[in-house]
Design a protein around this motif. Structure first.
Motif, PDB file in Angstrom:
ATOM      1  N   GLN B  80      51.570  41.647  41.769  1.00 26.44           N
ATOM      2  CA  GLN B  80      51.681  40.180  41.720  1.00 26.44           C
ATOM      3  C   GLN B  80      52.702  39.640  42.710  1.00 26.44           C
ATOM      4  O   GLN B  80      52.737  38.441  42.986  1.00 26.44           O
ATOM      5  CB  GLN B  80      51.983  39.696  40.297  1.00 26.44           C
ATOM      6  CG  GLN B  80      53.349  40.054  39.746  1.00 26.44           C
ATOM      7  CD  GLN B  80      53.370  41.406  39.028  1.00 26.44           C
ATOM      8  OE1 GLN B  80      52.725  42.366  39.441  1.00 26.44           O
ATOM      9  NE2 GLN B  80      54.130  41.496  37.952  1.00 26.44           N
ATOM     10  N   PRO B 154      46.122  33.735  46.545  1.00 24.57           N
ATOM     11  CA  PRO B 154      45.606  33.434  45.205  1.00 24.57           C
ATOM     12  C   PRO B 154      44.066  33.475  45.141  1.00 24.57           C
ATOM     13  O   PRO B 154      43.504  33.773  44.097  1.00 24.57           O
ATOM     14  CB  PRO B 154      46.119  32.013  44.947  1.00 24.57           C
ATOM     15  CG  PRO B 154      47.347  31.900  45.778  1.00 24.57           C
ATOM     16  CD  PRO B 154      47.121  32.774  46.991  1.00 24.57           C
ATOM     17  N   LYS B 157      42.121  39.093  47.533  1.00 30.93           N
ATOM     18  CA  LYS B 157      43.017  40.223  47.744  1.00 30.93           C
ATOM     19  C   LYS B 157      43.009  40.626  49.211  1.00 30.93           C
ATOM     20  O   LYS B 157      41.961  40.683  49.845  1.00 30.93           O
ATOM     21  CB  LYS B 157      42.484  41.369  46.881  1.00 30.93           C
ATOM     22  CG  LYS B 157      43.419  42.509  46.661  1.00 30.93           C
ATOM     23  CD  LYS B 157      42.805  43.457  45.636  1.00 30.93           C
ATOM     24  CE  LYS B 157      43.341  44.861  45.833  1.00 30.93           C
ATOM     25  NZ  LYS B 157      44.771  44.969  45.572  1.00 30.93           N
ATOM     26  N   GLU B 260      39.730  43.459  39.564  1.00 31.39           N
ATOM     27  CA  GLU B 260      41.151  43.100  39.712  1.00 31.39           C
ATOM     28  C   GLU B 260      41.336  41.579  39.727  1.00 31.39           C
ATOM     29  O   GLU B 260      42.251  41.055  39.099  1.00 31.39           O
ATOM     30  CB  GLU B 260      41.711  43.671  41.014  1.00 31.39           C
ATOM     31  CG  GLU B 260      41.927  45.165  41.000  1.00 31.39           C
ATOM     32  CD  GLU B 260      42.516  45.646  42.323  1.00 31.39           C
ATOM     33  OE1 GLU B 260      41.718  45.923  43.242  1.00 31.39           O
ATOM     34  OE2 GLU B 260      43.741  45.723  42.443  1.00 31.39           O
ATOM     35  N   ALA B 261      40.470  40.886  40.469  1.00 32.61           N
ATOM     36  CA  ALA B 261      40.604  39.435  40.586  1.00 32.61           C
ATOM     37  C   ALA B 261      40.368  38.769  39.236  1.00 32.61           C
ATOM     38  O   ALA B 261      41.092  37.850  38.835  1.00 32.61           O
ATOM     39  CB  ALA B 261      39.634  38.898  41.630  1.00 32.61           C
ATOM     40  N   GLU B 262      39.352  39.237  38.496  1.00 30.28           N
ATOM     41  CA  GLU B 262      39.017  38.632  37.213  1.00 30.28           C
ATOM     42  C   GLU B 262      40.117  38.879  36.180  1.00 30.28           C
ATOM     43  O   GLU B 262      40.445  37.998  35.384  1.00 30.28           O
ATOM     44  CB  GLU B 262      37.676  39.188  36.706  1.00 30.28           C
ATOM     45  CG  GLU B 262      37.217  38.627  35.364  1.00 30.28           C
ATOM     46  CD  GLU B 262      36.987  37.111  35.384  1.00 30.28           C
ATOM     47  OE1 GLU B 262      36.657  36.580  36.454  1.00 30.28           O
ATOM     48  OE2 GLU B 262      37.161  36.472  34.323  1.00 30.28           O
ATOM     49  N   GLN B 263      40.695  40.061  36.212  1.00 35.19           N
ATOM     50  CA  GLN B 263      41.721  40.407  35.222  1.00 35.19           C
ATOM     51  C   GLN B 263      43.086  39.852  35.609  1.00 35.19           C
ATOM     52  O   GLN B 263      43.994  39.849  34.789  1.00 35.19           O
ATOM     53  CB  GLN B 263      41.825  41.943  35.089  1.00 35.19           C
ATOM     54  CG  GLN B 263      40.537  42.618  34.675  1.00 35.19           C
ATOM     55  CD  GLN B 263      40.105  42.222  33.282  1.00 35.19           C
ATOM     56  OE1 GLN B 263      40.852  42.389  32.324  1.00 35.19           O
ATOM     57  NE2 GLN B 263      38.913  41.648  33.150  1.00 35.19           N
ATOM     58  N   GLY B 264      43.202  39.365  36.833  1.00 32.38           N
ATOM     59  CA  GLY B 264      44.518  38.990  37.349  1.00 32.38           C
ATOM     60  C   GLY B 264      45.142  40.223  37.969  1.00 32.38           C
ATOM     61  O   GLY B 264      45.160  41.293  37.360  1.00 32.38           O
ATOM     62  N   TYR B 265      45.618  40.066  39.205  1.00 32.25           N
ATOM     63  CA  TYR B 265      46.173  41.223  39.894  1.00 32.25           C
ATOM     64  C   TYR B 265      47.288  41.861  39.085  1.00 32.25           C
ATOM     65  O   TYR B 265      48.161  41.178  38.584  1.00 32.25           O
ATOM     66  CB  TYR B 265      46.716  40.823  41.272  1.00 32.25           C
ATOM     67  CG  TYR B 265      45.643  40.379  42.218  1.00 32.25           C
ATOM     68  CD1 TYR B 265      44.511  41.159  42.426  1.00 32.25           C
ATOM     69  CD2 TYR B 265      45.734  39.177  42.886  1.00 32.25           C
ATOM     70  CE1 TYR B 265      43.519  40.746  43.282  1.00 32.25           C
ATOM     71  CE2 TYR B 265      44.745  38.755  43.751  1.00 32.25           C
ATOM     72  CZ  TYR B 265      43.639  39.549  43.939  1.00 32.25           C
ATOM     73  OH  TYR B 265      42.656  39.144  44.792  1.00 32.25           O
ATOM     74  N   HIS B 324      33.241  36.685  42.162  1.00 35.39           N
ATOM     75  CA  HIS B 324      34.340  37.307  42.917  1.00 35.39           C
ATOM     76  C   HIS B 324      33.821  38.048  44.137  1.00 35.39           C
ATOM     77  O   HIS B 324      34.461  38.061  45.182  1.00 35.39           O
ATOM     78  CB  HIS B 324      35.123  38.263  42.024  1.00 35.39           C
ATOM     79  CG  HIS B 324      35.914  37.555  40.962  1.00 35.39           C
ATOM     80  ND1 HIS B 324      36.970  36.737  41.262  1.00 35.39           N
ATOM     81  CD2 HIS B 324      35.775  37.528  39.608  1.00 35.39           C
ATOM     82  CE1 HIS B 324      37.469  36.233  40.132  1.00 35.39           C
ATOM     83  NE2 HIS B 324      36.758  36.701  39.120  1.00 35.39           N
TER      84      HIS B 324
END
Lengths: 372, 372
Positions: B80, B154, B157, B260-265, B324
């Motif tokens: 993050q 944001p 990635k 990763e993007a969906e779960q939050g980095y 994503h």
């Protein structure tokens, strides 16, 4: 391009192997569709500023093929906005509009827009194409040639950046008609520099035609811009990564950057600071015995004819100069390296000069009219 | 280096013409002074994070020649923090300490530190040297090889970055003893990937020794890291700018980046997401008839033996995946390009697959245990 339209144009090829690119120079080139063959993908993002957008953005957009998706971002105008925040604004626009790796960024503006757009292109997805449409004399003859891109940092000018070459550069001399007189002078400082460091015959040409150039005579401008770009292209082609001769292009810049940093970026135009810095370099070159006092007067006369400041700010001390110069990029391992004149038409880079003479030049700069 | 000290070390040369560099791999290399010959100037800035600094920073500093000025900056730990703000923190440190163009940045940490340090080195004064000292298995076998540097945005990635090659890479297998088990598994996902895309014999080696590798047996680790780096180096040497075969290295990554993007980095480790993504790629490859169901089971078994997740997050829908994936860098002009397996040991890149099969793989991922 209309088939019944004729216009004068000169093309200069910057020879950098697989990164070579053409510079088109002439009147009315802005909407002649010259850049279309250099756009590889289907997406274009034009980056411009609040001053230039109302003047030229629509004309540029309408000149692009309908098959392209053309987005644009308008940044605030000024050197004080040449920072990472604005780069982020460009990234935001690219990602919001889902631009992919085949996108092309087009810089429509002066050196600040060109440097930032080029840097954003260098970093977006680790590098995408970009095209320069410089709208100031300074950016036409300087920052659109050579692949230097970047932004300022509060602690130093152009400290953050990348080398990234454009696909092509489109220089329309007509756009100089909307340029402020101060900006024209600032650009002329760099034009004069090319004569001083590399080509005395070109300096003579400028001395002969300075009034016509300042009066924006198109044929004179085209020739002066062409030769300026040609000199820079020759120098850059010899030394893309600035290991040697390319440093000549920084004549007046180490002094000039100190002036800009001390005054706050934007108070003095870059070219204005370079003008005064060039006088300081000429002054020190004379103290070293390399050029004559009449050579210094010649430098002073042409700078003055271009309405450029020939002295640094009255209140700026030698201590302030040295403080800023110590953090300049031209400083290697603590010793200050300067670009000086061996003769009119030939520069040199040296860190080997008596400190007393350097101090004399800095102190002479403290007092108006005290140069050699 | 003590003259009576012996240690095992293997050296791999990454062949990139004038940008070639060596990778040193072995036990206890951290303080053997291996990097000293690769530091050209007098200044060094070590970039590390809050987790690694207490463990290894002093040892690294004390191994450097006394003639160098060594500064350091300690960043917060985690994906993050892989952003432009942290890059600015590095620039601030460089400028405060007046590092010049001959400085060398040293990345002491995992992939996040390596990517950010490399990017800062690429941009500081338009490019300075850097050295990688990767401290996670993932960064040792992946992000320290190939010259990719950058930060997240944001909206995506690794969207911002540069290609910048290190001067050398020092891989000390002993530092894995302080690595969290989850991080070890995440790194193993990339090791397994090299077998799947390029070298079935290496996959067999991993299948035979997975327990010993997970138990951190030094000789096995050294061999696995060496071969992983060798495969990546071979691939990168063939295709530095990712025009073709280099894309194979992204097996599982387009699916993984979506996770990763969906779960939050940071919620899922990169390697964990790649593990589940690799299963999805294998699943689609099987639906296309390229690999057998038993091949898919083989992929599943080795991933499971490395304690990796083999399914995407239970609640993640195919709609979320597609959203994503549409902004992923592997998307060219709107069509989703995927790295899939033609056979075990050979990958391919394609945008040419029936959308129904793609949907089936995404939907299978919605429900635990429903892969082929």
């Amino acid at each position: 391009m209309e088939s019944d339209q004729y216009y004068l144009m000169r093309t200069l090829k910057v020879d950098l192997g697989e990164r070579s690119y053409p510079i088109f120079i002439g009147q009315g080139l802005l909407d002649q569709g010259l850049m279309a063959p250099y756009i590889k993908g289907k997406q274009v993002l034009i980056v411009t500023n609040e001053t230039i957008a109302p003047l030229y953005l629509e004309r540029l957009i309408s000149s692009l093929p309908n098959s392209l998706t053309v987005d644009h971002v308008v940044l605030p105008d000024g050197e004080q906005y040449k920072n990472i925040d604005q780069i982020n604004t460009i990234f935001d626009a690219l990602l919001e509009k889902r631009h992919n790796r085949t996108t092309t960024l087009v810089a429509l503006g002066g050196g600040v827009i060109g440097d930032m757009t080029g840097f954003a292109a260098a970093c977006y997805q680790r590098g995408v194409d970009f095209i320069q449409v410089p709208t100031t004399l300074l950016s036409q003859v300087d920052s659109s040639v050579g692949g230097k891109t970047g932004v300022n940092h509060p602690k130093g000018k152009n400290m953050i950046g990348a080398f990234h070459q454009p696909q092509c550069v489109v220089i329309d001399t007509d756009v100089l008609n909307t340029l402020a007189e101060r900006e024209l002078s600032a650009g002329m400082a760099e034009v004069i520099k090319y004569g001083l460091i590399y080509d005395e015959a070109f300096l003579c040409y400028l001395e002969d035609h300075i009034d016509g150039l300042m009066g924006l005579q198109p044929d004179l401008l085209e020739q002066a811009i062409y030769r300026s770009c040609e000199v820079k292209a020759e120098v850059v082609a010899q030394d893309e990564r600035e290991a040697g001769i390319r440093a000549w292009l920084n004549l007046g810049h180490t002094f000039g950057h100190a002036i800009e940093a001390e005054q706050g970026y934007g108070a003095w135009l870059h070219g204005e600071a370079v003008g005064a810095g060039t006088m300081m370099a000429a002054d020190l070159s004379c103290r070293l015995g390399w050029i004559s006092e009449s050579d210094v007067k010649r430098v002073e006369s042409i700078l003055a004819a271009a309405n450029l400041p020939i002295y640094p700010p009255e209140q700026m001390t030698s201590v302030q100069f040295k403080e800023h110069m110590a953090v300049d990029k031209k400083v290697l391992d603590g010793s200050i390296r300067l670009v000086l004149l061996k003769e009119i038409g030939k520069a040199t880079v040296t860190a080997d000069f008596p400190v007393e003479l350097f101090e004399q030049t800095l102190s002479a700069g403290d007092k108006l009219g005290k140069f050699i």
